[in-house]
Design a protein around this motif. Structure first.
Motif, mmCIF file in Angstrom:
data_model
loop_
_atom_site.group_PDB
_atom_site.id
_atom_site.type_symbol
_atom_site.label_atom_id
_atom_site.label_comp_id
_atom_site.label_asym_id
_atom_site.label_seq_id
_atom_site.Cartn_x
_atom_site.Cartn_y
_atom_site.Cartn_z
ATOM 1 N N ARG A 374 -18.686 84.390 -30.355
ATOM 2 C CA ARG A 374 -18.238 83.242 -29.563
ATOM 3 C C ARG A 374 -16.724 83.067 -29.663
ATOM 4 N NH1 ARG A 374 -23.188 79.212 -31.439
ATOM 5 N NH2 ARG A 374 -24.775 80.091 -30.027
ATOM 6 N N PHE A 375 -16.152 83.355 -30.839
ATOM 7 C CA PHE A 375 -14.697 83.290 -30.995
ATOM 8 C C PHE A 375 -14.013 84.308 -30.081
ATOM 9 C CE2 PHE A 375 -10.903 85.128 -32.958
ATOM 10 C CZ PHE A 375 -10.095 84.002 -33.075
ATOM 11 N N VAL A 383 -7.581 88.747 -28.840
ATOM 12 C CA VAL A 383 -8.275 89.674 -29.744
ATOM 13 C C VAL A 383 -8.006 91.120 -29.333
ATOM 14 C CG1 VAL A 383 -10.542 90.474 -30.524
ATOM 15 C CG2 VAL A 383 -10.062 88.020 -30.374
ATOM 16 N N LEU A 384 -8.052 91.385 -28.039
ATOM 17 C CA LEU A 384 -7.815 92.746 -27.543
ATOM 18 C C LEU A 384 -6.397 93.202 -27.868
ATOM 19 C CD1 LEU A 384 -8.755 95.194 -25.889
ATOM 20 C CD2 LEU A 384 -8.002 93.983 -23.826
ATOM 21 N N LEU A 385 -5.421 92.340 -27.635
ATOM 22 C CA LEU A 385 -4.025 92.712 -27.886
ATOM 23 C C LEU A 385 -3.773 92.961 -29.373
ATOM 24 C CD1 LEU A 385 -2.085 90.337 -25.457
ATOM 25 C CD2 LEU A 385 -2.407 92.807 -25.254
ATOM 26 N N VAL A 386 -4.295 92.077 -30.216
ATOM 27 C CA VAL A 386 -4.101 92.251 -31.662
ATOM 28 C C VAL A 386 -4.723 93.566 -32.127
ATOM 29 C CG1 VAL A 386 -4.723 91.358 -33.937
ATOM 30 C CG2 VAL A 386 -3.900 89.793 -32.173
ATOM 31 N N VAL A 631 -23.200 87.739 -27.216
ATOM 32 C CA VAL A 631 -23.576 86.926 -28.381
ATOM 33 C C VAL A 631 -24.914 87.400 -28.947
ATOM 34 C CG1 VAL A 631 -24.176 84.606 -29.152
ATOM 35 C CG2 VAL A 631 -22.263 84.937 -27.587
ATOM 36 N N THR A 632 -25.865 87.695 -28.077
ATOM 37 C CA THR A 632 -27.166 88.185 -28.539
ATOM 38 C C THR A 632 -27.032 89.496 -29.300
ATOM 39 O OG1 THR A 632 -28.308 87.119 -26.687
ATOM 40 C CG2 THR A 632 -29.458 88.935 -27.795
ATOM 41 N N ALA A 684 -14.267 94.035 -32.542
ATOM 42 C CA ALA A 684 -13.250 93.194 -31.900
ATOM 43 C C ALA A 684 -12.917 93.676 -30.496
ATOM 44 C CB ALA A 684 -11.990 93.150 -32.766
ATOM 45 N N ILE A 685 -12.468 94.915 -30.378
ATOM 46 C CA ILE A 685 -12.041 95.405 -29.069
ATOM 47 C C ILE A 685 -13.210 95.507 -28.100
ATOM 48 C CG2 ILE A 685 -11.053 97.400 -27.883
ATOM 49 C CD1 ILE A 685 -9.271 97.863 -30.289
#
Length: 742
Positions: A374-375, A383-386, A631-632, A684-685
């Protein structure tokens, strides 16, 4: 496929006695075969198509019995302060050692006296005996090695320093410690993950059975197929890794099916039909990566890849059959105490109620995977850039990657090989540790011409006179470079000799073989990547019914591998944090490292990709929106993928403590690659990209959709078939089924 695997899982559950006995019988049969087979050797090493190999072949033909590819050793003597090796005491000590070496073993081909071979340094402080053997270092007997190490005892007692270098003391790779550490860590992680000793033990038991059958089978066939001792080590490492992963996936899905109220046999069938489909395709990607090593065209690597691929196939079969069989024995103890109590409460509750206090409705506290997903959905761009920028920064050192094979100078200073290397460098120059063997296909005139040309090249410290064979049509010349064997200057010298001396002059020897090996691995990297990533892309396109999801998976994998290579370069080539990881000598990165990392890490990365994204695809196909499906997938898969990744990182990191530089480098590279791929790319990515793509992530052109086979990995066809037959679950309608997170 899901329907077939569903039936297979139920069959194995019902016929658990027969299935278990069959696998135990296979293990016993493989063990008997391994015990009765001769011990594996190092395996014959050849590099078809390289100049160094052609030179060795020519030497075998023109110098019969010369043992061109036999082991060598150098017994290095250094006089005490104020003394010289040319003093009577020094000569007596060396001559005694020469006599002991000549009579110490029938595997010795030749022993050179340093006083007749001019192997005494200019200041007289250092001398060395050169010993050549009839067989390679891995085939030397313990008696031969003992005779070598004991040859200088008299000189040591007289106050001389005596060290031994060369590949004659090369020991067979030791196994056991890394595997034990991996199993212990895996057990701890599995107990934490499942909260049940029984559930934690199942993946360990089945992985060990699979590795036992695979390693024993390799040992039994080693003599027949000329498999080296390292073949079993690679198969064991990879088999243990994927065996635990695959069993972990099946057991986790089985527990989830039980938590949804199904009976045990139905849960076993569903677990194998759904998670088992992901295991099959994850296993196929690993097999593709390992068999693809044949692209390198080095026979011993091809054999290693095929043997390891066979062990992976065994791990898949065990996960699909032995795991559901053992689940039949586990009963309710596959859950921990709290989960068993929750299940009993669910079974006793009236239909339509939820003893978990509304877990399906969101009343219960969401797990860590749900909260993280969810974050990411709230901040996908950040998140993608980091993730991309972070891995990109770590990948920068990879642009300076230098490939090669480490020499004895990379050994710890505590070893006699390293000390001998240093003594030779001080007394004769660093190039004396890796002399080049130049083979001239011609008589004395051709040999003299070659010697004259080589002496005029930069980087040459010394050139010995040519030695002709009995027929007088082939000569051997020894060239001592100025720089150490693994340096760029020595590699440049080899190229110069080959370019200026004509087609009848061939350069070989251990240093030239290492250079050719590195070049061959470098040339094979792009074709290997294209083959492995290309076939896996097609396979994942079939699995996910999407073009963008497999593309994202492949690009994310490449990013994590390049970042890991960058970390390897920074530590082992540049020396950053070298003291922390015990790096005593920086130098080129082991030439097989990139391909090895691609082959091993690609398989593990696709395991995590398939298991995590398959749950998302399954939820999406069953009607959830793209964000809900993400999420699932994380709610059900994040904990399992995290556990699997932690196990692998711990296993690989255990090898960082090795005193062997190559083993240390492999352990560090694989551990960092799994860390980056599992926790940055997959966790993350991947969700960030899927969140940004939305419905487009699952887009597939209609013509391609019709052309691709439908393997039903997400189990949609299985679900419809079971609903039509009235067997949608083992406890009533799906709407009344209580949901309990485990």
């Amino acid at each position: 496929m899901a329907t077939f695997l569903y039936k297979l899982g139920r069959f194995a559950f019902r016929r658990r006695h027969a299935v278990t006995l069959l696998w135990i019988a296979l293990l016993a049969l493989a063990g008997v075969g391994a015990a009765s087979a001769p011990a594996a050797t190092s395996g014959s090493f050849s590099m078809p198509g390289t100049e160094a190999q052609r030179a060795f072949d020519l030497l075998e033909e023109r110098f019969p019995g010369g043992s061109a590819d036999g082991a060598t050793a150098r017994v290095v003597f250094k006089a005490p302060d104020g003394g010289k090796m040319t003093d009577p005491a020094g000569k007596a000590a060396v001559e005694q050692a020469v006599d002991e070496l000549r009579t110490g073993s029938d595997q010795v081909a030749a022993v050179t006296d340093p006083y007749t071979a001019k192997a005494v340094s200019q200041d007289g402080s250092t001398a060395y005996i050169h010993v050549s053997y009839k067989v390679n270092g891995m085939e030397l007997t313990d008696e031969t090695k003992d005779a070598l190490t004991e040859a200088g005892e008299g000189a040591r007692d007289a106050g001389f320093t005596v060290e031994i270098g060369g590949d004659a003391l090369q020991a067979a790779p030791e196994t056991g410690t890394g595997e034990v550490v991996g199993v212990v860590v895996a057990g701890i992680v599995l107990v934490i993950t499942f909260g049940s000793l029984v559930a934690a033990g199942l993946p360990l038991i089945t992985a060990l059975i699979g590795v036992g059958i695979g390693a024993s089978g390799i040992a039994a066939l080693a003599g027949t197929l000329d498999l080296g001792s390292t073949t079993g080590i690679l198969a064991t490492m990879i088999g243990l890794a994927v065996g635990i992963d695959y069993a972990l996936f099946i057991v986790s899905r089985y527990r989830a099916e039980l938590a949804e109220g199904r009976d045990r046999e139905e849960a076993a069938g569903r677990a194998v039909g759904t998670a088992g489909s992901a295991v099959v395709f994850a296993g196929l990607t690993v097999v593709i990566a390992l068999v693809g090593l044949a692209v390198v065209n080095i026979p011993i690597l091809t054999k290693m890849g095929v043997a390891a691929a066979a062990t992976v196939a065994l791990a898949v079969l065990i996960a699909l059959t032995l795991i559901p069989a053992l689940l039949g024995y586990a009963g309710r103890f596959v859950h921990g105490r709290k989960a068993r109590a929750a299940l009993e409460a669910a079974a006793a509750a009236p239909r339509g109620t939820d003893p978990a206090a509304g877990s399906a409705g969101g009343g219960a506290k969401p797990n860590a995977g749900t909260r993280w997903a969810r974050f990411v959905l709230r901040r996908p761009v950040a998140v993608l850039l980091v993730g991309v920028i972070g891995l990109g920064a770590l990948a920068v050192p990879a642009a300076s990657l230098e490939l090669g094979l480490p020499d004895d100078g990379a050994q710890p200073t505590s070893t006699t090989q390293r000390r001998a290397y240093d003594l030779l460098s001080e007394g004769f120059g660093p190039g004396s540790n890796g002399p080049l063997m130049v083979v001239v296909d011609g008589g004395q005139a051709a040999a003299d011409k070659a010697v004259q040309q080589i002496r005029g090249l930069d980087g040459v410290a010394a050139v010995t006179p040519a030695t002709l064979n009995e027929a007088g049509d082939t000569a051997v010349v020894t060239v001592v470079p100025k720089d150490r064997p693994s340096s760029e200057a020595t590699e440049e010298l080899v190229r110069d000799i080959r370019e200026t001396s004509g087609d009848n002059v061939l350069v070989t020897g251990q240093t030239a073989m290492n250079i050719d090996f590195s070049q061959k691995m470098n040339d094979a990297l792009l074709p290997y990547l294209a083959l492995v990533v290309g076939l896996a892309f097609l396979l994942l396109m079939v699995v996910f019914r999407s073009v963008l999801v497999p593309l994202k998976a492949a690009l994310g994998f490449l990013l994590s591998v390049v970042a890991a290579l960058g970390a390897v370069v920074a530590v082992f080539q540049w020396g950053w944090l070298g003291g922390l990881f015990g790096v005593e000598q920086t130098g080129p990165i082991m030439s097989m490292m990139p391909i090895f990392m691609v082959g091993v890490v690609f398989g593990l990365a696709m395991d995590y990709e398939v298991f995590l994204v398959t749950r998302m695809r399954e939820a999406y196909v069953h009607g959830e929106r793209p964000g809900e499906a993400i999420v699932t997938g994380f709610r059900h898969g994040a904990r399992v993928v995290t556990a699997a990744a932690v196990i692998m990182i711990a296993v690989f990191a255990g090898f960082i403590g090795s005193s062997e530089q190559m083993v240390k480098m492999i352990g560090f590279g694989l551990a960092t690659a799994v860390l980056f791929d599992a926790f940055v790319v997959r966790m993350a990515i991947v969700p960030a990209v899927l969140a940004l793509l939305g419905h487009k992530a699952w887009w597939l052109p209609r013509w391609l959709d019709r052309a691709l086979p439908n393997v039903d990995v997400e189990g949609e066809g299985l679900r419809k078939e079971l609903e039509d037959s009235g067997a949608s679950d083992g406890a009533g309608p799906e709407a009344d089924r209580p949901l309990i997170r485990v």
